[in-house]
Design a protein around this motif. Structure first.
Motif, PDB file in Angstrom:
ATOM      1  N   PRO A  82       0.904  -1.096  -0.122  1.00 42.96           N
ATOM      2  CA  PRO A  82      -0.108   0.128  -0.036  1.00 42.96           C
ATOM      3  C   PRO A  82       0.763   1.234   0.124  1.00 42.96           C
ATOM      4  O   PRO A  82       1.936   1.418   0.759  1.00 42.96           O
ATOM      5  N   ILE A  83       0.463   2.143  -0.705  1.00 40.26           N
ATOM      6  CA  ILE A  83       1.261   3.475  -0.842  1.00 40.26           C
ATOM      7  C   ILE A  83       0.131   4.582  -0.402  1.00 40.26           C
ATOM      8  O   ILE A  83      -1.043   4.645  -0.680  1.00 40.26           O
ATOM      9  N   LEU A  84       0.573   5.507   0.262  1.00 39.62           N
ATOM     10  CA  LEU A  84      -0.199   6.688   0.643  1.00 39.62           C
ATOM     11  C   LEU A  84       0.632   7.917   0.265  1.00 39.62           C
ATOM     12  O   LEU A  84       1.928   8.192   0.590  1.00 39.62           O
ATOM     13  N   GLY A  85       0.205   8.797  -0.867  1.00 44.53           N
ATOM     14  CA  GLY A  85       0.847  10.028  -1.226  1.00 44.53           C
ATOM     15  C   GLY A  85       0.239  11.340  -0.946  1.00 44.53           C
ATOM     16  O   GLY A  85      -0.851  11.442  -1.068  1.00 44.53           O
ATOM     17  N   HIS A  86       1.288  12.353  -0.422  1.00 47.58           N
ATOM     18  CA  HIS A  86       0.762  13.733  -0.187  1.00 47.58           C
ATOM     19  C   HIS A  86       1.206  14.505  -1.106  1.00 47.58           C
ATOM     20  O   HIS A  86       2.617  14.567  -1.047  1.00 47.58           O
ATOM     21  N   CYS A  87       0.593  15.400  -1.885  1.00 48.38           N
ATOM     22  CA  CYS A  87       1.003  16.253  -2.814  1.00 48.38           C
ATOM     23  C   CYS A  87       2.023  15.883  -3.585  1.00 48.38           C
ATOM     24  O   CYS A  87       1.694  15.210  -4.540  1.00 48.38           O
ATOM     25  N   PHE A  88       3.349  16.126  -3.597  1.00 46.87           N
ATOM     26  CA  PHE A  88       4.328  15.673  -4.436  1.00 46.87           C
ATOM     27  C   PHE A  88       4.183  14.169  -4.377  1.00 46.87           C
ATOM     28  O   PHE A  88       4.263  13.552  -5.450  1.00 46.87           O
ATOM     29  N   GLY A  89       3.861  13.399  -3.341  1.00 42.24           N
ATOM     30  CA  GLY A  89       3.942  12.037  -3.298  1.00 42.24           C
ATOM     31  C   GLY A  89       2.640  11.552  -4.201  1.00 42.24           C
ATOM     32  O   GLY A  89       2.699  10.535  -4.578  1.00 42.24           O
TER      33      GLY A  89
END
Length: 245
Positions: A82-89
Motif C-alpha cells: 500500500p502507498i499513501l501519497g501527499h501532494c508531491f507524493g
C-alpha cells in the motif's frame, strides 16, 4: 510487521500527525530522506507500506533520487504494497501508474474547500466537503483504473485511489508548527505567488488553531482507513498438546 517507509524531502514538510497515528497504533515506521541522501530504496518488499510526503521539487525533474522513488513505487504497485501519497507524493504515485503530471491552471496555496466523491466518503469515512491545506503548482491526470476521490474549484483532481494505493493533492499531515514554519521559510515565495487560489501568509495563519483541529479529525479518519488495509502478521495459537508434541 515490516516497517512503513516514510519518504520525507523537506524539513518543513514532515510527517506531522501521521506519526502520532502510527505511534498510537504501534505501527513501525522508518524515516527516509531521499533528497538529502541522493538516493532511495527501490525494493518495496522490505516495507509494509510506503508514504511519500511533499517536496519543493517537480516529479518530472531528472534527479537520481526521484528516479529511485519511481522505481520503488512501481515495485510497490507490482507487489501490492500500500502507498499513501501527499501532494508531491500523490504526483509521484500518479506518474508511477503511467499518468501525466503537468502544471495546474493556477497555483494552489493555502486553505481551500474540496469535495469528496460518494465512493471516497464510504471508503474513507469522510464527509462530503472538507477543508485542507495546499501548497502546489502541478496537478496529475487520474491514472488508468483509478477513481477520483476528491476535487476542488481550482484543481479538479485533488485525490484518487486504486486498490490500496491512495493519493491526496494536498496536506493532511500538517500541524500548527509546520504550517507556521513553512510560511516563514516560504515568505518570499508567498509574496511572488498570485492567483485566485493563493492566500497570503496572514490569510493562511488566520484561525490556524481551529483549522488545524478540524484537519486533524479528517487526517485521523483517513490514516485509520488507510492503515487498516496494511498486512498484519498472523499468529497461530498452539494447543497445550501440540506444544509438547
Amino acid at each position: 510487521m515490516r516497517p512503513i517507509a516514510i519518504l520525507q524531502h523537506e524539513s518543513t514538510q514532515g510527517p506531522g500527525v501521521l506519526l502520532d497515528h502510527l505511534d498510537k497504533n504501534s505501527l513501525p515506521y522508518r524515516l527516509i530522506s531521499p533528497a538529502s541522501d541522493g538516493n532511495a530504496p527501490v525494493d518495496a518488499s522490505k516495507f509494509g507500506g510506503i508514504v511519500v510526503l511533499g517536496s519543493d521539487h517537480c516529479v518530472n525533474e531528472t534527479l537520481p533520487w526521484i528516479e529511485d522513488e519511481q522505481a520503488l513505487l512501481q515495485d510497490a504497485i507490482r507487489r501490492d504494497v500500500p502507498i499513501l501519497g501527499h501532494c508531491f507524493g500523490a504526483q509521484m504515485l500518479a506518474r508511477a501508474m503511467g499518468a501525466k503530471v503537468s502544471r495546474n491552471i493556477c497555483a494552489n496555496i493555502g486553505w481551500s474547500p474540496i469535495w469528496v466523491t460518494p465512493h471516497a466518503q464510504q471508503r474513507m469515512g469522510l464527509p462530503r466537503q472538507v477543508t485542507i491545506f495546499n501548497w502546489h503548482y502541478d496537478t496529475f491526470d487520474i491514472p488508468a483504473g483509478a477513481t477520483r476521490t476528491m476535487y476542488g474549484s481550482h484543481c479538479l483532481n485533488k485525490g484518487f485511489l486504486r486498490g490500496r494505493h491512495w493519493a491526496f493533492q494536498g496536506h493532511l499531515e500538517v500541524t500548527e508548527a509546520s504550517v507556521t514554519n513553512w510560511c516563514a521559510a516560504g515568505r518570499a515565495e508567498l509574496r511572488r505567488a498570485h492567483g485566485p487560489a493563493v492566500q497570503s501568509e496572514m490569510q493562511i495563519l488566520k484561525g490556524l488553531h481551529e483549522r488545524i483541529q478540524a484537519l486533524h479529525l479528517i487526517a485521523e479518519q483517513t490514516y485509520h482507513a488507510w492503515t487498516r488495509q496494511l498486512d498484519r502478521p498472523v499468529f497461530v495459537a498452539l494447543s497445550a498438546a501440540s506444544s509438547y508434541a
